[in-house]
Design an enzyme around this catalytic site. Structure first.
Site, PDB file in Angstrom:
ATOM      1  N   SER A 114     -17.535   0.840   1.748  1.00  0.00           N
ATOM      2  CA  SER A 114     -17.532   0.509   3.169  1.00  0.00           C
ATOM      3  C   SER A 114     -17.575   1.746   4.077  1.00  0.00           C
ATOM      4  O   SER A 114     -18.514   2.515   4.017  1.00  0.00           O
ATOM      5  CB  SER A 114     -16.299  -0.354   3.425  1.00  0.00           C
ATOM      6  OG  SER A 114     -16.257  -0.833   4.722  1.00  0.00           O
ATOM      7  N   ASP A 329     -20.620  -0.198  10.131  1.00  0.00           N
ATOM      8  CA  ASP A 329     -20.006   0.709   9.156  1.00  0.00           C
ATOM      9  C   ASP A 329     -20.965   0.870   7.971  1.00  0.00           C
ATOM     10  O   ASP A 329     -22.075   0.329   7.981  1.00  0.00           O
ATOM     11  CB  ASP A 329     -18.609   0.234   8.732  1.00  0.00           C
ATOM     12  CG  ASP A 329     -18.653  -0.991   7.836  1.00  0.00           C
ATOM     13  OD1 ASP A 329     -19.670  -1.707   7.866  1.00  0.00           O
ATOM     14  OD2 ASP A 329     -17.675  -1.241   7.113  1.00  0.00           O
ATOM     15  N   GLU A 424     -11.144  -8.896  12.867  1.00  0.00           N
ATOM     16  CA  GLU A 424     -10.191  -7.795  12.890  1.00  0.00           C
ATOM     17  C   GLU A 424     -10.610  -6.903  14.057  1.00  0.00           C
ATOM     18  O   GLU A 424     -11.802  -6.837  14.392  1.00  0.00           O
ATOM     19  CB  GLU A 424     -10.255  -7.004  11.586  1.00  0.00           C
ATOM     20  CG  GLU A 424      -9.752  -7.800  10.396  1.00  0.00           C
ATOM     21  CD  GLU A 424      -9.617  -6.943   9.139  1.00  0.00           C
ATOM     22  OE1 GLU A 424      -8.526  -6.886   8.606  1.00  0.00           O
ATOM     23  OE2 GLU A 424     -10.622  -6.339   8.716  1.00  0.00           O
ATOM     24  N   ASN A 426     -11.079  -3.945  14.116  1.00  0.00           N
ATOM     25  CA  ASN A 426     -12.046  -2.930  13.679  1.00  0.00           C
ATOM     26  C   ASN A 426     -13.488  -3.447  13.628  1.00  0.00           C
ATOM     27  O   ASN A 426     -14.398  -2.699  13.286  1.00  0.00           O
ATOM     28  CB  ASN A 426     -11.642  -2.366  12.315  1.00  0.00           C
ATOM     29  CG  ASN A 426     -11.597  -3.432  11.229  1.00  0.00           C
ATOM     30  OD1 ASN A 426     -12.378  -4.378  11.244  1.00  0.00           O
ATOM     31  ND2 ASN A 426     -10.696  -3.282  10.277  1.00  0.00           N
ATOM     32  N   ALA A 550       1.935  -0.364   4.966  1.00  0.00           N
ATOM     33  CA  ALA A 550       1.215   0.453   3.993  1.00  0.00           C
ATOM     34  C   ALA A 550      -0.242   0.027   3.992  1.00  0.00           C
ATOM     35  O   ALA A 550      -0.531  -1.178   4.025  1.00  0.00           O
ATOM     36  CB  ALA A 550       1.811   0.252   2.607  1.00  0.00           C
ATOM     37  N   GLY A 552      -3.793  -0.881   2.466  1.00  0.00           N
ATOM     38  CA  GLY A 552      -4.209  -1.457   1.195  1.00  0.00           C
ATOM     39  C   GLY A 552      -5.411  -0.731   0.624  1.00  0.00           C
ATOM     40  O   GLY A 552      -5.825  -1.002  -0.497  1.00  0.00           O
ATOM     41  N   THR A 553      -5.997   0.175   1.392  1.00  0.00           N
ATOM     42  CA  THR A 553      -7.212   0.837   0.918  1.00  0.00           C
ATOM     43  C   THR A 553      -7.067   2.358   0.803  1.00  0.00           C
ATOM     44  O   THR A 553      -7.933   3.014   0.251  1.00  0.00           O
ATOM     45  CB  THR A 553      -8.395   0.562   1.872  1.00  0.00           C
ATOM     46  OG1 THR A 553      -8.060   1.083   3.159  1.00  0.00           O
ATOM     47  CG2 THR A 553      -8.707  -0.910   1.985  1.00  0.00           C
ATOM     48  N   ARG A 558       0.162   3.197   7.778  1.00  0.00           N
ATOM     49  CA  ARG A 558      -0.454   3.196   9.112  1.00  0.00           C
ATOM     50  C   ARG A 558       0.584   2.845  10.177  1.00  0.00           C
ATOM     51  O   ARG A 558       1.359   1.899  10.008  1.00  0.00           O
ATOM     52  CB  ARG A 558      -1.573   2.160   9.184  1.00  0.00           C
ATOM     53  CG  ARG A 558      -2.722   2.422   8.245  1.00  0.00           C
ATOM     54  CD  ARG A 558      -3.976   1.675   8.686  1.00  0.00           C
ATOM     55  NE  ARG A 558      -4.949   1.587   7.611  1.00  0.00           N
ATOM     56  CZ  ARG A 558      -5.712   2.600   7.205  1.00  0.00           C
ATOM     57  NH1 ARG A 558      -5.615   3.781   7.787  1.00  0.00           N
ATOM     58  NH2 ARG A 558      -6.572   2.431   6.201  1.00  0.00           N
TER      59      ARG A 558
END
Ligand code: NG1
Ligand code: ZN
EC number: 5.4.2.3
Length: 594
Positions: A114, A329, A424, A426, A550, A552-553, A558
């Site tokens: 991604s 992206d 999301e 993003n 936390a 996940g990627t 964060r």
């Protein structure tokens, strides 16, 4: 590029599986100005049974690196490409078992990382309807990935087979695709080794965006049913979107050209192809950041993540006041829009803004079509801007749910609505139409010409919007269709509400797994006491909100913060980040305000 099809005649006889070897016209034709990254494929047919012996022999070439613990996270496995060889092999095995478990339904494998930098890569599995892999199987993927040696590998496979009562003699079919990362071909080879060793059929879908792979999987599995999703080819995908888009904007004046930053990724050639199919007389785009053959260019100083995280234009951008711009992206499943205001200020229209625009438009259409039994809902995560939630609930008066980060959570929640809009912040998201809503839209009859038109437009929207997953190409057409309808500039769209200033900060800690959350990740349960400290800080700021989770990627935690002013937001974000660093095992450099 043509497909590879590897299917034993015996298996082909057991289940009708039509691989799309020679679609017409050839969707894999190389574009004139883009060099082919991968050599043409050939068709291989071999016949073998599923035996542990074959698997162990092939696995010897793909040993698991020692001292690494792998986790199938929100986006599958994702890390430095150099560490992925054994993962790819084992993901191949899981895909085969999953397909056998589901009576030979096609399972998708997408090789991409991604928006991550070029040296990373990743892999995720796609279930038969084009949705993310069922969660219980993520656990199997994780245990198989972590089997330290071949004995453990076989034991884990046996356990998965027994627990799921899998008949290994059933057929299995895999469809895989990859993005433009240079590490792709080697990882494809590891994946194929596993699929071949397990005696499974497979189709190489070639260089694709992530959402195209999801589309392909759903099409193949629904072919010939009442629920057929479309033609399982790339050109079928373009035609479906193009026909719907043309219909929605048919009698409207077209907009000015849209600058599209393709993150130097797969979105560039795919957008070019899509526009060719729609027709440049209908939509006009200026594609920028399309250097897919240039080493290190992917997602570097460009793309949706760069623009959203930094809230700025990609360096070198020529976008000026009055222009319309968007960024994808690296695998083209995220989309953000932006423009430069007359005073030179950069203005971002992120996933929250896209959700607001889409919900508004669909609600209006539903009303105009006279099918107001259809209820629209919006799904967000904790990262949604506070003012977007206020706009949705107070102005649009639409129900809003908040769920944990990760597309699968949003997708499942959105399925609960007649029309579920999920995005999301993003820029990853889509709009789902329930089976009942689709039925209502398909059978509705207008009592006035205005109603008839609105019904036709709603119908076209159900084709325009990718129902499997967030899709930058499809979402871009959705936004363009809405703006064309309203004849809105980005500034007019932006008037809906003003974002609260917000900030995302990454904190590296010794162990991110100690961070446990509740309430859709908006509050920490562990480490004990940290949430109370965050709350105390937040209380000092006007319209302050902050939460910690936390990733996940990535191996990091964060911190998100928003507040009434930019200065307050930055201060809050960094004070929380410092708190996390000091109290929860921060490593390296303490977060510094920039
Ligand atoms: P993590 O790394 O878990 O925060 C990020 C995004 C998610 C999602 C995944 C998958 C943010 C803050 N997080 O997850 O929303 O898109 O990547 O790509 O944007
Ligand atoms: Zn992506």
């Amino acid at each position: 590029m043509s497909d590879i099809t590897h299917q034993s005649p015996e298996m082909a006889a057991r289940r009708p599986f039509t691989p799309f070897t020679k679609p017409s016209p050839d969707p894999f034709r190389p574009l004139p100005h883009i060099p082919l990254l991968y050599p043409p494929s050939r068709t291989i047919q071999i016949m073998s049974a599923f035996t542990f012996e074959n698997i162990v022999t092939a696995s010897a070439l793909h040993p698991k690196p020692q001292n690494i613990q792998f986790t199938y996270g929100t986006a599958g496995f994702r890390m430095k490409a150099s560490l992925l060889d054994s993962i790819m092999f084992r993901v191949g095995l899981i895909a085969v078992l999953r397909s056998k478990k589901l009576d030979g339904s096609v399972i998708g494998v997408m090789i991409t990382a991604s928006h991550n930098p070029e040296e990373d890569n990743g892999v995720k599995l796609v279930d038969p309807r084009g949705e993310m892999l069922e969660q219980s199987w993520e656990v199997y993927a994780t245990s198989l990935a972590n089997a330290p040696n071949d004995d453990a590998l076989v034991e884990t496979l046996e356990r998965i087979i027994a627990q799921n009562k899998i008949d290994v003699n059933k057929p299995s079919n895999i469809l895989y695709a990859y993005d433009t990362r240079p590490s792709g071909p080697a990882l494809v080879a590891s994946l194929e080794d596993a699929i071949k060793a397990a005696g499974s059929s497979y189709t190489n879908f070639g260089l694709k965006t992530t959402p195209q792979l999801h589309y392909g999987v759903r099409c193949l599995n629904t072919q010939g049913t009442n629920d057929a999703y479309g033609e399982p080819t790339e050109i079928g995908y373009y035609n479906k979107l193009a026909t719907a888009f043309r219909q929605i904007v048919s009698d409207k004046q077209r907009l000015s050209p849209l600058y599209v930053d393709c993150a130097n990724g797969v979105g560039a050639p795919k957008l070019r192809e899509l526009i060719e199919v729609i027709g440049e007389d209908i939509i006009s785009v200026n594609i920028v950041n399309d250097k897919i053959g240039v080493e290190g260019a992917l997602n570097h100083n460009c793309g949706a993540d760069y623009v959203k995280t930094g809230q700025r234009l990609p360096p070198g951008s020529t976008v000026t006041s009055g222009d319309r711009a968007a960024s994808f992206d690296g695998d083209a499943d995220r989309l953000v829009y932006y423009y430069v205001d007359t005073d030179g200020t950069f203005r971002l229209l992120d996933g929250d803004k896209i959700a607001g625009l889409s919900a508004m438009f669909i609600m209006d259409l539903v009303q105009a079509a006279g099918v107001d039994s259809i209820k629209v809902g919006v799904v967000q995560t904790a990262y949604a801007n506070g003012n977007s939630t206020t706009y949705l609930t107070k102005v649009l008066k639409v129900p809003v749910s908040c769920v944990s980060t990760g597309v699968k959570h949003l997708h499942h929640e959105a399925e609960k609505y007649d029309v579920g809009v999920y995005f999301e912040a993003n820029g990853h998201g889509t709009v789902l139409f329930s089976a009942e809503a689709l039925q209502t839209i398909r059978t509705a009859k207008g009592r006035t010409p205005a109603q008839t038109t609105a019904i036709a437009q709603l119908r076209a929207l159900t084709d325009l919007i990718n129902q499997t997953v967030g899709d930058a190409l499809s979402d871009m057409l959705l936004v363009e269709a809405i703006l064309t309808h309203r004849q809105w500039s980005l500034k007019e769209w932006d008037q809906a509400y003003t974002d609260l200033p917000n900030r995302l900060v990454k904190v590296v800690v010794a162990n991110r797994h100690i961070f446990k959350t509740t309430n859709a990740e908006r509050q920490l349960v562990e480490p004990a006491g940290l949430q109370a400290d965050i709350d105390a800080l937040v209380a000092k700021y006007t319209s302050g909100r902050s939460f910690v989770r936390a990733s996940g990627t990535e191996d990091a935690v964060r911190v998100y913060a928003e507040a009434a002013t930019r200065a307050e937001t930055d201060e809050l974000a960094f004070r929380v980040a410092e708190l996390v660093f000091d109290k929860a095992g921060g490593v390296g450099t303490r977060p510094a305000r920039v």
